[in-house]
Write a protein that holds these residues in place. Sequence first.
Motif, PDB file in Angstrom:
ATOM      1  N   TYR A  60       0.812  -1.215   0.000  1.00 14.57           N
ATOM      2  CA  TYR A  60       0.000   0.000   0.000  1.00 14.57           C
ATOM      3  C   TYR A  60       0.847   1.269   0.000  1.00 14.57           C
ATOM      4  O   TYR A  60       0.502   2.259  -0.645  1.00 14.57           O
ATOM      5  CB  TYR A  60      -0.990  -0.001   1.164  1.00 14.57           C
ATOM      6  N   ASN A  61       1.968   1.252   0.716  1.00 16.56           N
ATOM      7  CA  ASN A  61       2.809   2.450   0.744  1.00 16.56           C
ATOM      8  C   ASN A  61       3.327   2.799  -0.644  1.00 16.56           C
ATOM      9  O   ASN A  61       3.384   3.968  -1.028  1.00 16.56           O
ATOM     10  CB  ASN A  61       3.962   2.260   1.722  1.00 16.56           C
ATOM     11  N   ALA A  62       3.709   1.778  -1.413  1.00 15.94           N
ATOM     12  CA  ALA A  62       4.195   2.013  -2.784  1.00 15.94           C
ATOM     13  C   ALA A  62       3.084   2.567  -3.666  1.00 15.94           C
ATOM     14  O   ALA A  62       3.323   3.432  -4.522  1.00 15.94           O
ATOM     15  CB  ALA A  62       4.743   0.715  -3.370  1.00 15.94           C
ATOM     16  N   HIS A  63       1.863   2.089  -3.468  1.00 19.67           N
ATOM     17  CA  HIS A  63       0.741   2.602  -4.274  1.00 19.67           C
ATOM     18  C   HIS A  63       0.425   4.052  -3.917  1.00 19.67           C
ATOM     19  O   HIS A  63       0.080   4.855  -4.791  1.00 19.67           O
ATOM     20  CB  HIS A  63      -0.489   1.718  -4.066  1.00 19.67           C
ATOM     21  N   PHE A  64       0.541   4.403  -2.624  1.00 25.69           N
ATOM     22  CA  PHE A  64       0.376   5.798  -2.230  1.00 25.69           C
ATOM     23  C   PHE A  64       1.436   6.668  -2.892  1.00 25.69           C
ATOM     24  O   PHE A  64       1.157   7.771  -3.367  1.00 25.69           O
ATOM     25  CB  PHE A  64       0.476   5.938  -0.713  1.00 25.69           C
ATOM     26  N   ALA A  65       2.681   6.185  -2.905  1.00 24.01           N
ATOM     27  CA  ALA A  65       3.777   6.951  -3.500  1.00 24.01           C
ATOM     28  C   ALA A  65       3.565   7.143  -4.991  1.00 24.01           C
ATOM     29  O   ALA A  65       3.821   8.231  -5.532  1.00 24.01           O
ATOM     30  CB  ALA A  65       5.112   6.250  -3.237  1.00 24.01           C
ATOM     31  N   THR A  66       3.100   6.097  -5.657  1.00 23.65           N
ATOM     32  CA  THR A  66       2.844   6.203  -7.094  1.00 23.65           C
ATOM     33  C   THR A  66       1.744   7.216  -7.371  1.00 23.65           C
ATOM     34  O   THR A  66       1.858   8.047  -8.285  1.00 23.65           O
ATOM     35  CB  THR A  66       2.454   4.834  -7.674  1.00 23.65           C
ATOM     36  N   PHE A  67       0.667   7.159  -6.587  1.00 20.14           N
ATOM     37  CA  PHE A  67      -0.412   8.133  -6.760  1.00 20.14           C
ATOM     38  C   PHE A  67       0.092   9.556  -6.544  1.00 20.14           C
ATOM     39  O   PHE A  67      -0.135  10.450  -7.368  1.00 20.14           O
ATOM     40  CB  PHE A  67      -1.551   7.827  -5.782  1.00 20.14           C
ATOM     41  N   SER A  68       0.778   9.771  -5.438  1.00 25.39           N
ATOM     42  CA  SER A  68       1.250  11.114  -5.102  1.00 25.39           C
ATOM     43  C   SER A  68       2.152  11.664  -6.192  1.00 25.39           C
ATOM     44  O   SER A  68       2.013  12.817  -6.615  1.00 25.39           O
ATOM     45  CB  SER A  68       2.007  11.081  -3.772  1.00 25.39           C
ATOM     46  N   SER A  75      -6.023  16.301  -4.134  1.00 27.68           N
ATOM     47  CA  SER A  75      -5.477  14.955  -4.307  1.00 27.68           C
ATOM     48  C   SER A  75      -5.858  14.059  -3.144  1.00 27.68           C
ATOM     49  O   SER A  75      -6.299  12.913  -3.332  1.00 27.68           O
ATOM     50  CB  SER A  75      -3.948  15.007  -4.446  1.00 27.68           C
ATOM     51  N   VAL A  76      -5.683  14.567  -1.921  1.00 23.75           N
ATOM     52  CA  VAL A  76      -5.997  13.753  -0.757  1.00 23.75           C
ATOM     53  C   VAL A  76      -7.499  13.474  -0.687  1.00 23.75           C
ATOM     54  O   VAL A  76      -7.917  12.354  -0.369  1.00 23.75           O
ATOM     55  CB  VAL A  76      -5.502  14.426   0.540  1.00 23.75           C
ATOM     56  N   TRP A  77      -8.326  14.472  -1.000  1.00 26.49           N
ATOM     57  CA  TRP A  77      -9.774  14.240  -0.980  1.00 26.49           C
ATOM     58  C   TRP A  77     -10.169  13.163  -1.983  1.00 26.49           C
ATOM     59  O   TRP A  77     -10.948  12.256  -1.661  1.00 26.49           O
ATOM     60  CB  TRP A  77     -10.542  15.528  -1.289  1.00 26.49           C
ATOM     61  N   SER A  78      -9.650  13.255  -3.210  1.00 25.02           N
ATOM     62  CA  SER A  78     -10.011  12.263  -4.231  1.00 25.02           C
ATOM     63  C   SER A  78      -9.570  10.865  -3.812  1.00 25.02           C
ATOM     64  O   SER A  78     -10.296   9.885  -4.037  1.00 25.02           O
ATOM     65  CB  SER A  78      -9.384  12.636  -5.582  1.00 25.02           C
ATOM     66  N   ALA A  79      -8.394  10.756  -3.181  1.00 29.51           N
ATOM     67  CA  ALA A  79      -7.897   9.458  -2.736  1.00 29.51           C
ATOM     68  C   ALA A  79      -8.757   8.899  -1.607  1.00 29.51           C
ATOM     69  O   ALA A  79      -9.158   7.729  -1.624  1.00 29.51           O
ATOM     70  CB  ALA A  79      -6.441   9.580  -2.282  1.00 29.51           C
TER      71      ALA A  79
END
Length: 450
Positions: free
Chosen positions: A107-115, A389-393
């Motif tokens: 999950y951390n890697a997916h957060f990083a990719t999104f950001s 970005s944070v709201w959409s996520a």
Amino acid sequence: MQTILSGDLIFVRILDQEVVVINSQHVAQALLDKRSRVYADRPYLATLEPFGWSYSMGFVGYGDEWRLSRRIFHQTFRRDSALKFRPMQIRRAREMAFNLIDDPKHYNAHFATFSSSVTMSTVYDYETGARDDPLVLLVVDAVNVGIAMMTPERAMILKLFPFLLNLPAWCPGSSIKRDARVSTNLTNEMVNVPFDYADNSISSRSSMVGEHLQRIEEEDDALKPILENALKKAASTAFAASYESTTSTLMVFLLAMVFYPDAQRRAQAEIDLVTGRDRLPIFEDRASLPYIDAVLRETFRWEPIVPLGVPHATTSDDIYDGYFIPRGATVMCNVWAISRDEKRYPNASRFMPERFIDDNGKLTDDDPAHYVFGLGRRRCPGRHTADASVWSAIATMLATMNISLAKDDQGKAINFTPEFTTGLNRHPVTFPCSISARHSELVDTLRTSM
């Protein structure tokens, strides 16, 4: 070390450095906002240049160079300009949600990719891969290494003993020189590789870098290198800051959903009432989803990712409420103290989004974004895009997945005590959790909308 305590202000002298710590939003606004010119500088950081972080406009001193980079940044990320990024942010959030359901362990890697992907698109018009994109990995390595190495202790050591950077490799104490070289090489790649991509790509002319490069072409030859350098710094600052801040905030959100399932269920119920199972939330739904905004605000407040803010420095002497604040003093806004004020936030250690909802079900006027993104002239210029970005996520994750404690082989919940990183930026280290799809039809919606 000398310390003077006075309510909302604390004065500390550490060796030769005078430090003022602000513990209330009221005082922070009175100084950093209303006297912004006096408090717009940054303190000297001895590690900045040696470790390759002089590119970051977030740490550079107040002056013409900073103003030029800030103006470039503002033109792209001001409130009205940021609206055009929303369709892309929704698409990237759905891509992230699909990856989380498909591969929850990372999950951390997916957060990083999104950001990173959001900023790579807006700044360089670069389409990142869904997973393990090379430019995303580049920024992750550079930022993680830089943050780990640019500690206050090293800054103090280098300020007192600058000759350490000149020691030969065989000499004891030379490790700081080797670390500086590693950090510099990584940050140079992070600054130059995506910039060169945008410079050489015709399709990137609609990006922040592309648009400004076109303007620079019309300027005098003497100005071109100055403007290009400012653009490069603004772009790489956006790149690095987005990765670190958005990724850290989503880690805090995930932790909150694990520990506070009631808040998760209430948020999901609100989304279901507005969107049903036929579609996923979009920005046009935001006004109808006040509890989701309350979750966002509480995520900012509960575990602030920059608990002491980015330090300011005074450009001249000042007097506030009878207290003398000298020129050159380091001034820190204690976001942690503001966010944990029990008078303002009862049971402040608990995650309680309802504290931002009034008796009529509307959002209150209290928004932690007013202090977690900084204040005054050094307030984060990308805050509108970051908030979106944070709201959409968060909205997409709540609509599509259930988050809970992980279970062992016997089906028992795995309890744990959260651990956090230390330094300027603070976020939870990876922890065990369960991420699963709420409804199979929403997974199909995610797949088709990516």
